[in-house]
Design a protein around this motif. Sequence first.
Motif, PDB file in Angstrom:
ATOM      1  N   GLY A   1       0.922  -1.262   0.122  1.00 36.29           N
ATOM      2  CA  GLY A   1       0.160  -0.010   0.032  1.00 36.29           C
ATOM      3  C   GLY A   1       0.793   1.263   0.107  1.00 36.29           C
ATOM      4  O   GLY A   1       1.953   1.207   0.303  1.00 36.29           O
ATOM      5  N   GLY A   2       0.288   2.405  -0.029  1.00 37.74           N
ATOM      6  CA  GLY A   2       0.615   3.766   0.080  1.00 37.74           C
ATOM      7  C   GLY A   2       1.216   4.036  -1.545  1.00 37.74           C
ATOM      8  O   GLY A   2       1.286   3.310  -2.271  1.00 37.74           O
ATOM      9  N   ASP A   3       1.508   5.264  -1.532  1.00 36.29           N
ATOM     10  CA  ASP A   3       2.014   6.077  -2.959  1.00 36.29           C
ATOM     11  C   ASP A   3       3.341   5.540  -3.464  1.00 36.29           C
ATOM     12  O   ASP A   3       3.264   5.386  -4.781  1.00 36.29           O
ATOM     13  CB  ASP A   3       1.995   7.755  -2.742  1.00 36.29           C
ATOM     14  CG  ASP A   3       0.775   8.278  -2.553  1.00 36.29           C
ATOM     15  OD1 ASP A   3      -0.228   7.721  -2.638  1.00 36.29           O
ATOM     16  OD2 ASP A   3       1.040   9.306  -1.784  1.00 36.29           O
ATOM     17  N   PHE A   4       4.164   5.217  -2.531  1.00 35.93           N
ATOM     18  CA  PHE A   4       5.497   4.651  -3.094  1.00 35.93           C
ATOM     19  C   PHE A   4       5.211   3.239  -3.819  1.00 35.93           C
ATOM     20  O   PHE A   4       5.944   3.217  -4.941  1.00 35.93           O
ATOM     21  CB  PHE A   4       6.510   4.450  -2.006  1.00 35.93           C
ATOM     22  CG  PHE A   4       7.708   4.080  -2.308  1.00 35.93           C
ATOM     23  CD1 PHE A   4       8.528   4.670  -3.157  1.00 35.93           C
ATOM     24  CD2 PHE A   4       8.277   2.815  -1.787  1.00 35.93           C
ATOM     25  CE1 PHE A   4       9.678   4.567  -3.291  1.00 35.93           C
ATOM     26  CE2 PHE A   4       9.461   2.596  -2.162  1.00 35.93           C
ATOM     27  CZ  PHE A   4      10.328   3.356  -2.962  1.00 35.93           C
ATOM     28  N   GLU A   5       4.285   2.404  -3.213  1.00 34.89           N
ATOM     29  CA  GLU A   5       4.134   0.971  -4.003  1.00 34.89           C
ATOM     30  C   GLU A   5       3.480   1.315  -5.388  1.00 34.89           C
ATOM     31  O   GLU A   5       3.909   0.466  -6.193  1.00 34.89           O
ATOM     32  CB  GLU A   5       3.648   0.109  -2.942  1.00 34.89           C
ATOM     33  CG  GLU A   5       4.426  -0.480  -1.959  1.00 34.89           C
ATOM     34  CD  GLU A   5       5.574  -1.552  -2.383  1.00 34.89           C
ATOM     35  OE1 GLU A   5       5.304  -2.397  -2.475  1.00 34.89           O
ATOM     36  OE2 GLU A   5       6.353  -0.743  -2.751  1.00 34.89           O
ATOM     37  N   LYS A   6       2.510   2.171  -5.190  1.00 37.88           N
ATOM     38  CA  LYS A   6       1.768   2.244  -6.647  1.00 37.88           C
ATOM     39  C   LYS A   6       2.774   3.006  -7.429  1.00 37.88           C
ATOM     40  O   LYS A   6       2.742   2.528  -8.595  1.00 37.88           O
ATOM     41  CB  LYS A   6       0.722   3.489  -6.379  1.00 37.88           C
ATOM     42  CG  LYS A   6      -0.434   2.859  -5.440  1.00 37.88           C
ATOM     43  CD  LYS A   6      -1.435   4.156  -5.009  1.00 37.88           C
ATOM     44  CE  LYS A   6      -2.649   3.416  -4.009  1.00 37.88           C
ATOM     45  NZ  LYS A   6      -3.482   4.465  -3.892  1.00 37.88           N
TER      46      LYS A   6
END
Length: 199
Positions: A114-119
């Motif tokens: 999850g989170g923006d970094f993984e996206k």
Amino acid sequence: ILNKKENLRILDVGCGTGKYARLLASDAASYTGLDLSASALKLARSACRPCANVSFINASADSIPCPDNSFDLVFACWVLGTIASEEKRFCAVRDCLRVLKPGGRVLLIENDVGGDFEKLRGRYPDTGPTIRYNEWLERACGLKRLEHFDSYFNFPSLQLARRVFKEIWGSEVSSRLHSGVLSHRIVIFERSSSGGLVF
């Protein structure tokens, strides 16, 4: 997570430019940074020159040139996931445990789902790679999830964020950035004794 302890000997695996050495060396008897990048270590040595208890080693995480039972704490921040070979990752964990003193701890800081970094890295909505990697750390390496928490990257500008991510992951990834602030979910793994490893 890091308790102050007299005569604490720390090994930072994948220390880069010495960021954590500057933060933690004052709480340790000795602080050793290990990294494969000679250019990163040059910057680390320069930044940490005033610290008499800090030293650096140019070596690979899967072949640590230190004696058995040398350190009270061995930690690695987002290092294992950069090693493409699962066998070499396993060897890195095994070597971290080898140099650990009885009663010492290995801590691994890794990305959580999850989170923006993984996206941004293309790990969402397919979270399988992150889940499989973190489960492998538990199953094959005997590490336990110690703590989860939410963090973030906060760049002064979107332009700087894009430059940094372009350098690391290329233009396609950096072009997905729409803000200099990115949420980042983190998990910390721990192991306190070597025991047997299953591979």
